[in-house]
Scaffold this active site. Structure first.
Site, PDB file in Angstrom:
ATOM      1  N   ASP A  90     113.255 -22.792  36.006  1.00 30.03           N
ATOM      2  CA  ASP A  90     114.608 -22.647  36.608  1.00 30.03           C
ATOM      3  C   ASP A  90     114.813 -21.569  37.419  1.00 30.03           C
ATOM      4  OD1 ASP A  90     115.021 -24.621  34.037  1.00 30.03           O
ATOM      5  OD2 ASP A  90     116.788 -24.860  35.507  1.00 30.03           O
TER       6      ASP A  90
ATOM      7  N   ARG B  24     121.911 -32.332  36.603  1.00 34.43           N
ATOM      8  CA  ARG B  24     120.983 -31.031  36.181  1.00 34.43           C
ATOM      9  C   ARG B  24     119.834 -31.068  36.649  1.00 34.43           C
ATOM     10  NH1 ARG B  24     117.143 -33.949  34.799  1.00 34.43           N
ATOM     11  NH2 ARG B  24     116.435 -31.888  33.683  1.00 34.43           N
TER      12      ARG B  24
ATOM     13  N   ALA C 243     117.029 -27.721  37.859  1.00 37.86           N
ATOM     14  CA  ALA C 243     117.356 -26.516  39.058  1.00 37.86           C
ATOM     15  C   ALA C 243     117.495 -27.319  40.455  1.00 37.86           C
ATOM     16  CB  ALA C 243     116.403 -25.745  38.943  1.00 37.86           C
TER      17      ALA C 243
ATOM     18  N   ARG D  27     126.606 -23.095  36.291  1.00 39.05           N
ATOM     19  CA  ARG D  27     125.563 -22.637  35.534  1.00 39.05           C
ATOM     20  C   ARG D  27     124.738 -21.444  35.840  1.00 39.05           C
ATOM     21  NH1 ARG D  27     122.110 -27.772  33.745  1.00 39.05           N
ATOM     22  NH2 ARG D  27     121.751 -26.121  31.906  1.00 39.05           N
TER      23      ARG D  27
HETATM   24  O1  MRU Z   1     119.423 -27.881  31.342  1.00 40.58           O
HETATM   25  P1  MRU Z   1     118.683 -28.719  32.361  1.00 40.58           P
HETATM   26  O2  MRU Z   1     118.491 -30.006  32.047  1.00 40.58           O
HETATM   27  O3  MRU Z   1     119.382 -28.306  33.917  1.00 40.58           O
HETATM   28  O4  MRU Z   1     117.227 -27.942  32.443  1.00 40.58           O
HETATM   29  C1  MRU Z   1     116.197 -28.294  33.217  1.00 40.58           C
HETATM   30  C2  MRU Z   1     115.028 -27.707  33.181  1.00 40.58           C
HETATM   31  O5  MRU Z   1     114.768 -26.757  32.402  1.00 40.58           O
HETATM   32  C3  MRU Z   1     113.881 -28.098  34.173  1.00 40.58           C
HETATM   33  O6  MRU Z   1     112.710 -27.997  33.554  1.00 40.58           O
HETATM   34  C4  MRU Z   1     113.920 -27.298  35.364  1.00 40.58           C
HETATM   35  O7  MRU Z   1     115.195 -27.432  35.938  1.00 40.58           O
HETATM   36  C5  MRU Z   1     113.247 -28.003  36.567  1.00 40.58           C
HETATM   37  S1  MRU Z   1     113.598 -29.195  37.175  1.00 40.58           S
HETATM   38  C6  MRU Z   1     112.486 -29.876  38.324  1.00 40.58           C
END
Ligand code: MRU
Length: 385
Positions: free
Chosen positions: A261, A72, A74, A109
């Site tokens: 994201d 997970r 982004a 996603r």
């Molecule tokens: O649902 P997730 O765990 O994929 O969400 C991740 C986030 O919100 C992070 O802050 C974002 O992707 C930045 S990762 C470097």
């Protein structure tokens, strides 16, 4: 097929020099090719209690790993999708196979635009080649995309380090940074985005302490950020999600740094649910609120983030339960229910913080205002769109 493997020496440096993050002192990335037949990832659902890696051997497994959040964050979602395309090419290199693999991965996603960016890059690269060259090109392109991610994040770290350093020069004491979710190396290939400046500050000997929001419902702050900060030896304290405002009122937060994201053209930023509330509290208390993002996180097509960024809605079970280590057991994970059975629960994965609440964006090219003009000052090549 060793020709398709990532080199163990990159640009004259050993792997230990190239990889910044460590697990139990050993260099580690979040994703790496094992051969032209498989890709290894860390199963982030098991952290911090178990460190497990999983092998992905086909595009369906890559898509499932993104969807079920084995991986997970982004940038890592984008990197996994790129390798998913490479895995798909093992079975079939036709135009139709390129299209159907990209479709499958795209549906996993909806919010992180890095997924669309990586798929569009892979699709363009592959479709420009005869099918006989696509397999090798796909592995090379996925590896190149990962190397670029590392380089972008390292630069974000350098840019953000200047902010932490300036704060330290001003106050002469430990810099307290609050972060939300996990925007560390686990969310990228290496370094992280929001945590990259913190790692670089710590490495430069600047005393830094991180307030980590637990980040319900999946607790990426508690389980992932605390784990990786601990691995890097950075001082940190876990907070219930609703404590940040109180700390800001009492001068205990010097700055907030979060990841992102999807950044809209107007500077609105979409990040893990709850980020917006922290931005409001920061604004009310004159605490600088920074958002760290590599350029693949910018969606130049969207001009109003609040209105137009698609927000993932996830299973109610994630809100109604908590998963963790069973007390008194060494390695048994358990999921427990925390609300009456049949309770209705809403699970929005992300929220959008309007640009007006963002002090600045930290990108690989520099720090800018959260606005179209600010973004275009660093990325003038996007002015025509
Ligand atoms: O649902 P997730 O765990 O994929 O969400 C991740 C986030 O919100 C992070 O802050 C974002 O992707 C930045 S990762 C470097």
């Amino acid at each position: 097929m060793s020709a398709l493997r990532l080199p163990s020496v990159v640009a004259g440096k050993t792997l230990t020099e190239v990889i910044s993050m460590r697990v139990n002192g050993k260099p580690c990335r979040t994703i790496w090719p094992l051969s032209d037949a498989a890709v290894a990832v860390i199963d982030q659902r098991c952290l911090p209690h178990q460190f497990k890696t999983v092998e992905l051997t086909n595009v369906a497994e890559a898509a499932a790993a993104i969807e079920n959040m084995t991986v997970r964050g982004a940038p890592l979602i984008g990197a996994t999708a790129a390798y998913g395309m490479a895995l798909a090419m093992r079975a079939d290199c036709s135009d139709a196979a390129v299209a159907s693999a990209a479709d499958l991965l795209q549906q996993t996603r909806p919010t992180a635009v890095n997924l669309l960016w990586a798929l569009s890059r892979m699709r363009s690269r592959l479709l420009a080649l005869p099918s006989s060259e696509r397999l090798q090109a796909a592995w090379q392109e996925a590896a190149a995309l990962c190397e670029e991610d590392v380089a972008l994040n390292e630069k974000i770290g350098q840019q953000g380090l200047a902010l932490i350093e300036a704060c330290y020069q001003k106050t002469g004491r430990t810099v307290n940074v609050l972060t939300h979710c996990n925007a560390g190396w686990l969310g990228t290939v290496d370094w992280g985005t929001a945590l990259a400046p913190i790692y670089q500050a710590a490495d430069a000997g600047i005393p830094v302490h991180v307030w980590v929001d637990e980040t319900r419902p999946r607790n990426q702050g508690a389980s992932l950020s605390c784990w990786e900060l601990g691995q890097h030896g950075v001082a940190h304290t876990l907070l219930p999600d609703n404590a940040g405002g109180h700390l800001m009122q009492h001068g205990q937060v010097d700055m907030v740094i979060v990841g992102c994201d999807r950044t809209a053209r107007n500077g609105d930023v979409c990040n893990k649910i709850g980020t917006y509330l922290k931005a409001l509290a920061a604004h009310d208390n004159s605490v600088p609120f920074y958002v760290a993002l590599p350029s693949p996180t910018i969606d130049w097509q969207i001009t109003d983030g609040v209105k137009d960024i698609p927000i993932e809605q996830r299973s109610a079970d994630e809100v109604l339960t908590v998963t963790g280590l069973l007390a008194g057991e060494e390695s048994k994970l358990a999921t427990v229910q925390i609300a009456p059975a049949e309770t209705a629960a809403a699970n929005y994965g992300f929220d959008v913080t309007p640009a007006r609440l963002v002090t600045a964006l930290i990108t690989e090219r520099g720090i800018c205002d959260a606005s179209e003009a600010g973004l275009l000052s660093l990325f003038p090549e996007q002015a025509h769109e």
